[in-house]
Write an enzyme that holds these catalytic residues in place. Structure first.
Site, PDB file in Angstrom:
ATOM      1  N   GLU A  42       0.824  -1.149   0.065  1.00 14.92           N
ATOM      2  CA  GLU A  42      -0.131  -0.024  -0.019  1.00 14.92           C
ATOM      3  C   GLU A  42       0.937   1.143   0.096  1.00 14.92           C
ATOM      4  OE1 GLU A  42      -3.393   0.807  -0.111  1.00 14.92           O
ATOM      5  OE2 GLU A  42      -2.263   3.006  -0.214  1.00 14.92           O
ATOM      6  N   LEU A  46      -3.980   2.207   4.812  1.00 13.21           N
ATOM      7  CA  LEU A  46      -4.915   1.181   4.971  1.00 13.21           C
ATOM      8  C   LEU A  46      -6.262   1.740   4.872  1.00 13.21           C
ATOM      9  CD1 LEU A  46      -3.455  -1.171   7.793  1.00 13.21           C
ATOM     10  CD2 LEU A  46      -2.999  -1.176   5.264  1.00 13.21           C
ATOM     11  N   GLY A  48      -7.695   2.656   2.041  1.00  9.61           N
ATOM     12  CA  GLY A  48      -7.859   3.094   0.555  1.00  9.61           C
ATOM     13  C   GLY A  48      -8.661   4.351   0.540  1.00  9.61           C
ATOM     14  N   ALA A 122       3.998  -0.141  -5.792  1.00 12.44           N
ATOM     15  CA  ALA A 122       4.289  -1.539  -6.526  1.00 12.44           C
ATOM     16  C   ALA A 122       4.298  -1.386  -8.096  1.00 12.44           C
ATOM     17  CB  ALA A 122       3.294  -2.674  -6.011  1.00 12.44           C
ATOM     18  N   GLY A 188     -19.811  18.830 -12.193  1.00 11.28           N
ATOM     19  CA  GLY A 188     -20.189  17.483 -12.261  1.00 11.28           C
ATOM     20  C   GLY A 188     -21.227  17.055 -11.605  1.00 11.28           C
ATOM     21  N   ILE A 192     -20.805  11.860  -6.684  1.00 14.90           N
ATOM     22  CA  ILE A 192     -20.289  12.435  -5.646  1.00 14.90           C
ATOM     23  C   ILE A 192     -20.251  13.932  -5.669  1.00 14.90           C
ATOM     24  CG2 ILE A 192     -17.447  13.030  -4.989  1.00 14.90           C
ATOM     25  CD1 ILE A 192     -16.912  10.255  -6.225  1.00 14.90           C
ATOM     26  N   ARG A 279     -13.948   9.451 -12.127  1.00 13.98           N
ATOM     27  CA  ARG A 279     -12.882   8.908 -11.970  1.00 13.98           C
ATOM     28  C   ARG A 279     -12.138   7.838 -12.826  1.00 13.98           C
ATOM     29  NH1 ARG A 279     -11.974   9.613  -6.462  1.00 13.98           N
ATOM     30  NH2 ARG A 279     -10.497   7.981  -6.127  1.00 13.98           N
ATOM     31  N   HIS A 451     -44.724  -2.953  11.885  1.00 12.44           N
ATOM     32  CA  HIS A 451     -45.399  -1.863  11.807  1.00 12.44           C
ATOM     33  C   HIS A 451     -45.152  -1.025  13.156  1.00 12.44           C
ATOM     34  CE1 HIS A 451     -48.379   1.255  10.848  1.00 12.44           C
ATOM     35  NE2 HIS A 451     -48.803   0.994  12.042  1.00 12.44           N
TER      36      HIS A 451
END
Ligand SMILES: Cc1cc2nc3c(=O)[nH]c(=O)nc-3n(C[C@H](O)[C@H](O)[C@H](O)COP(=O)(O)OP(=O)(O)OC[C@H]3O[C@@H](n4cnc5c(N)ncnc54)[C@H](O)[C@@H]3O)c2cc1C
Length: 484
Positions: A42, A46, A48, A122, A188, A192, A279, A451
């Site tokens: 990563e 952690l 993301g 990586a 946009g 989002i 994205r 209910h």
């Protein structure tokens, strides 16, 4: 979707997962549970995007914004509050605490499962070797039996809208504001943009949303998006569709925009501009060509129903593979990929993939919209039930919205449920289970619902498919007295 690895002899494998978002970290934990040796690479944090600068911080802020707005409206219920004000630095502190608790929890789970974490970037050297440029300045070489690419996505840059981290920014920065801008333009009108625009409108900003295409939220039933547009207007949010924006002047304190609208040229001056136009997959710079992995024209990594790339021992999951870009899609793909690496024949069926938009009222969908079902050749029957007829919604002072159920007229099977209203991000779970189980509208209408609760609206929408909803008048009468 059942796993079937019992008859096979267990082979412990060495697996490297690239990316610790909701795709990668979930897959890593499941692989460790299945007793494989797992290393996660990563480059940032952690959790993301989802945990650090996506779903969790945005929903924490939206929850606070909703609470702030509801307290202002509580006088309608006889609750009078004097001296209400917003302490943004404190709200940020609380939100950051939520993020830290969750990301810290992943660290603990990794430790408990013996998952090794290498912090760095990586790149594949070949299909069996990964080179990691460590954040500690060291280079690490990792070899594995299988690799799982879960590198996610990043915001798309728009020519002419260079981000400056101050007043022309993306959602990551906008989630950290310690002051609410007086005026905000959102470039946009996707998920989002609509969520962030609604959030800052609740916190007191005057918000304009600028969308190039004529419609918002493709894939969501058009009746539902019409109701959303009405609610945005009611909240004072200006939605400009079919509008091309460009920056005519920008200073430290103000941004002037030129708008080419369907009615002609217009202008808008705002304190801040939030760019949220979509994205793109994080597939560049990964050395995919050295590993022999193909990408499509947009840079997504194509995978089969078992999340395998064109290189059989390299898997890919989450945002880097294909839309919809959703955390739970990434996690589910992570679980399926882990099962397949373990030797199972599991495959992923995307028909029951729910989605929620946390504007106000919320929107939630699963399966086909009415337009999509018709386009696929179904003869559809539709049942609708408004929240204005729900005892629970009225007792919560939340009467706006409806549940719309789309069924196959020939079989009564539920093809889709699209809704807008209070807490529909929670209600969609029942609809998702119904589609996953191949349920009919009759199944749902025969199920007893507590209910007074919001899920009763699902039952009534199912009854409405047959003209039998109790709490609304339906002109169309059922073909037979009983459903079937
Ligand atoms: C503001 C916002 C709100 C959102 N709200 C929701 C929501 O409410 N619900 C929902 O379902 N989805 C939401 N999303 C989308 C959701 O965050 C993503 O779909 C999800 O995070 C994708 O998960 P992932 O595991 O594929 O990738 P990511 O979460 O993007 O994680 C990828 C990780 O890989 C790392 N990485 C990338 N390249 C490398 C490399 N070369 N080496 C090492 N590490 C690397 C990155 O640092 C990152 O940590 C939101 C997104 C945003 C931006």
């Amino acid at each position: 979707m059942a796993a079937d690895s019992s008859s096979q002899q267990k082979i412990e494998k060495k697996i490297v997962v690239i990316g610790a978002g909701p795709g990668g970290y979930v897959a890593a934990i499941r692989l460790a549970q299945l007793r494989h040796t797992v290393t996660v690479v990563e480059k940032e944090a952690l959790g993301g995007v989802c945990l650090n600068w996506g779903c969790i911080p945005s929903k924490a802020m939206i929850y606070a914004g909703t609470l702030f707005e509801r307290i202002q409206k509580a006088s309608e219920l006889g609750i009078l509050v004097d001296g209400l004000r917003l302490d943004m630095p404190k709200l940020q502190h609380w939100k950051n605490g939520v993020v830290q608790k969750l990301t810290g929890g992943i660290g603990q789970l990794f430790k408990a499962h013996g998952i090794q974490t290498v912090y760095g970037t990586a790149t594949f050297s070949d299909s069996k070797t990964l080179s990691v440029q460590g954040n500690d300045g060291q280079t690490h070489t990792l070899k594995a039996d299988a690799f799982l690419i879960a590198t996610g996505s990043s915001p798309v840059a728009v020519p002419g809208f260079a981000l400056n981290g101050h007043n022309i920014i993306d959602s990551r920065d906008a989630l950290n504001w310690t002051e609410v801008p007086k005026t905000l333009a959102v470039l946009g009108g996707g998920v989002i943009g609509l969520e962030m625009g609604t959030l800052y409108a609740k916190l007191g900003a005057k918000v304009s949303i600028l969308e190039l295409s004529d419609s918002i939220l493709p894939g969501v039933d058009s009746e539902i998006t019409q109701l959303l547009k009405r609610s945005l207007k009611k909240r004072g949010i200006q939605l400009h569709t079919g509008t091309k924006a460009s920056i005519s002047q920008a200073s430290e304190t103000e941004i002037s925009l030129q708008l080419e609208t369907p009615k002609g040229t217009d202008s808008l001056t705002v304190e801040k501009l939030l760019v949220c136009v979509g994205r793109k997959p994080n597939s560049q710079g990964l050395g995919l060509e050295k590993a022999g992995i193909k990408t499509d024209a947009k840079g997504f990594i194509p995978v089969d129903a078992q999340l395998r790339t064109n290189v059989p021992h390299i898997f890919a999951i989450g945002d880097v593979t294909a839309p919809p870009l959703l955390a739970h899609k990434a996690s589910k793909e992570g679980l399926v990929a882990a099962a397949v690496i373990d030797g199972s024949k599991e495959v992923l069926d995307y028909r029951a993939m729910p989605s929620a938009i946390f504007c106000d009222p919320e929107i939630a969908t699963v399966g086909l919209s009415e337009e999509q079902a018709k386009a696929q050749g179904y003869t559809v029957k539709v049942g609708k039930f408004p929240f204005a007829a729900s005892g629970r919604a009225l007792s919560m002072n939340e009467p706006d919205g409806m549940v719309k159920m789309i069924t196959d007229a020939a079989t009564d099977q539920i093809l889709g449920v699209h809704m807008i209203g209070p807490e529909v991000s929670e209600l969609i779970a029942e609809a998702t289970l119904a589609i996953e189980m191949g349920a009919t509208a009759e199944d749902l209408s025969l199920t007893v619902h507590t209910h007074p609760t919001l899920p009763e609206t699902m039952m009534e929408a199912a009854e409405a498919v047959h003209g039998l909803a109790i709490h609304i008048f339906q002109k169309e009468k059922p073909a037979t007295a009983a459903v079937k």
